[in-house]
Design a protein around this motif. Structure first.
Motif, PDB file in Angstrom:
ATOM      1  N   GLY A 109     -34.764  11.209-100.454  1.00 33.55           N
ATOM      2  CA  GLY A 109     -35.204  12.458 -99.854  1.00 33.55           C
ATOM      3  C   GLY A 109     -34.636  12.735 -98.483  1.00 33.55           C
ATOM      4  N   ALA A 110     -33.895  11.785 -97.919  1.00 38.10           N
ATOM      5  CA  ALA A 110     -33.322  11.996 -96.586  1.00 38.10           C
ATOM      6  C   ALA A 110     -32.161  12.983 -96.654  1.00 38.10           C
ATOM      7  N   ALA A 111     -31.862  13.580 -95.528  1.00 37.98           N
ATOM      8  CA  ALA A 111     -30.759  14.532 -95.464  1.00 37.98           C
ATOM      9  C   ALA A 111     -29.417  13.835 -95.299  1.00 37.98           C
ATOM     10  N   ALA A 112     -29.436  12.645 -94.708  1.00 40.48           N
ATOM     11  CA  ALA A 112     -28.178  11.946 -94.427  1.00 40.48           C
ATOM     12  C   ALA A 112     -28.463  10.461 -94.261  1.00 40.48           C
ATOM     13  N   PRO A 113     -27.450   9.613 -94.423  1.00 39.02           N
ATOM     14  CA  PRO A 113     -27.632   8.185 -94.181  1.00 39.02           C
ATOM     15  C   PRO A 113     -27.866   7.890 -92.709  1.00 39.02           C
ATOM     16  N   VAL A 114     -28.521   6.770 -92.439  1.00 40.60           N
ATOM     17  CA  VAL A 114     -28.826   6.316 -91.083  1.00 40.60           C
ATOM     18  C   VAL A 114     -27.916   5.141 -90.738  1.00 40.60           C
ATOM     19  N   LEU A 115     -27.293   5.185 -89.572  1.00 42.69           N
ATOM     20  CA  LEU A 115     -26.490   4.078 -89.093  1.00 42.69           C
ATOM     21  C   LEU A 115     -27.412   2.931 -88.668  1.00 42.69           C
ATOM     22  N   ILE A 116     -27.199   1.742 -89.252  1.00 43.85           N
ATOM     23  CA  ILE A 116     -27.999   0.568 -88.916  1.00 43.85           C
ATOM     24  C   ILE A 116     -27.302  -0.290 -87.879  1.00 43.85           C
ATOM     25  N   VAL A 117     -26.040  -0.596 -88.103  1.00 38.31           N
ATOM     26  CA  VAL A 117     -25.303  -1.446 -87.180  1.00 38.31           C
ATOM     27  C   VAL A 117     -23.839  -1.026 -87.198  1.00 38.31           C
ATOM     28  N   ASP A 118     -23.190  -1.061 -86.041  1.00 41.27           N
ATOM     29  CA  ASP A 118     -21.783  -0.712 -85.971  1.00 41.27           C
ATOM     30  C   ASP A 118     -21.020  -1.809 -85.242  1.00 41.27           C
ATOM     31  N   GLY A 119     -19.732  -1.561 -84.994  1.00 36.91           N
ATOM     32  CA  GLY A 119     -18.913  -2.552 -84.317  1.00 36.91           C
ATOM     33  C   GLY A 119     -18.555  -3.742 -85.178  1.00 36.91           C
ATOM     34  N   GLN A 120     -18.583  -3.580 -86.506  1.00 37.69           N
ATOM     35  CA  GLN A 120     -18.270  -4.669 -87.430  1.00 37.69           C
ATOM     36  C   GLN A 120     -16.836  -4.514 -87.957  1.00 37.69           C
ATOM     37  N   ASP A 121     -16.452  -5.431 -88.845  1.00 39.40           N
ATOM     38  CA  ASP A 121     -15.072  -5.461 -89.340  1.00 39.40           C
ATOM     39  C   ASP A 121     -15.076  -5.572 -90.857  1.00 39.40           C
ATOM     40  N   ASN A 122     -15.110  -4.413 -91.520  1.00 38.79           N
ATOM     41  CA  ASN A 122     -15.146  -4.341 -92.983  1.00 38.79           C
ATOM     42  C   ASN A 122     -16.316  -5.141 -93.569  1.00 38.79           C
ATOM     43  N   PRO A 123     -17.555  -4.737 -93.280  1.00 39.76           N
ATOM     44  CA  PRO A 123     -18.727  -5.426 -93.830  1.00 39.76           C
ATOM     45  C   PRO A 123     -19.010  -4.986 -95.267  1.00 39.76           C
ATOM     46  N   ASN A 124     -18.157  -5.411 -96.189  1.00 33.12           N
ATOM     47  CA  ASN A 124     -18.207  -4.890 -97.551  1.00 33.12           C
ATOM     48  C   ASN A 124     -19.295  -5.520 -98.409  1.00 33.12           C
ATOM     49  N   TYR A 125     -19.635  -6.761 -98.138  1.00 40.69           N
ATOM     50  CA  TYR A 125     -20.582  -7.499 -98.989  1.00 40.69           C
ATOM     51  C   TYR A 125     -21.912  -7.615 -98.247  1.00 40.69           C
TER      52      TYR A 125
END
Length: 266
Positions: free
Chosen positions: A147-163
């Motif tokens: 129901g949210a309008a957009a995703p929320v940023l949880i953490v940044d400054g990472q390097d391809n956190p794919n898993y």
């Protein structure tokens, strides 16, 4: 041609996997035995997900999402020609995946696939926990709530956190473009390093006590570290690339490029 097992899933009785080259979806009792083929009607299957009734997967080249009953039966195409599809997960009533950078949703029984939101740059894998969706992008991790309008940023400054793996308290990930395995509180941007000096950390899975992950190299290596921090323990070394990791109550399971389904006591 050497078989390539491309993804894995578990339930209380069986381990399931996709066989990329031969186009099969198969299962095996957790304690071992003879493989049971659930589907041969698929092309390069991967991104396997299961619920209590069906196995679901994506055919990346075609963009199809398919399913087959866990007990065996007819293979069905739920949606087709979703170009750029990847990163499938399932909750109680819906399937979610990315079509390029768009987060898609559809009922588990089939129906219209709908666009939920634009995701982020280069999303690849997605996980669901307590009704929320989590994924990594090029340098950040996001959460999307129903129901949210957009995703929320949880953490940044990472390097391809794919898993990514999630429990009640934390989000865990491997910085695939760096050399660290990390966690942060589920509602806070406060990253903590659990392991470092890990080459291409991938396939991060939490079980409530420990975090399991793979170091990708010429011969991939499986490690374990307590979720509260502590010694990083090497558990096993594969002969080739590990393509999927799953953790059960007693054992850790993985599949690899040599067509092997492996089990190791936790």
């Amino acid at each position: 041609m050497q078989e390539n097992l491309s993804s894995i899933a578990l339930d209380s009785g069986h381990v399931y996997w996709t066989a990329y080259n031969s186009g099969k979806v198969e299962k095996l009792p957790l304690e071992g035995g003879s493989p049971i083929t659930l589907s041969t009607e698929t092309v390069y299957p991967t991104y396997l997900a299961i619920d209590s009734v069906n196995a679901y997967w994506i055919e990346p080249g075609l963009g199809n999402v398919k399913n087959v009953p866990l007990a065996g039966g007819r293979t069905s195409i739920l949606t087709d020609m979703q170009g750029g599809s990847r990163g499938l997960t399932v909750d109680a009533g819906s399937l979610y995946w990315f079509r390029s950078s768009i987060l898609m949703k559809m009922p588990v029984g089939g129906g219209a696939a709908t666009e939920i939101t634009a995701a982020s740059t280069s999303p690849s894998r997605i996980t669901v926990h307590a009704g929320s969706l989590y994924w990594g992008s090029r340098d950040a991790i996001f959460r999307f709530e129903s129901g949210a309008a957009a995703p929320v940023l949880i953490v940044d400054g990472q390097d391809n956190p794919n898993y990514i793996s999630v429990d009640e308290a934390n989000i865990y990930w491997g910085n695939w473009g760096g050399d660290s395995v990390m966690k942060t509180p589920i509602d806070d941007n406060a990253p903590v390093v659990l392991a470092h000096g890990i080459q291409y950390p991938s396939h991060v899975v939490v079980d409530g006590t420990n975090l399991y992950f793979v170091e990708q190299s010429e011969r991939d290596t499986l490690f374990r570290v307590p979720i509260g921090g502590g010694d990083v323990v090497e558990l096993a070394q594969a002969t080739t690339r590990i393509n999927g990791l799953a953790v059960g109550d007693k054992d850790v399971y993985w599949v690899d490029n040599d067509g092997i389904v492996a089990r190791l006591a936790k």
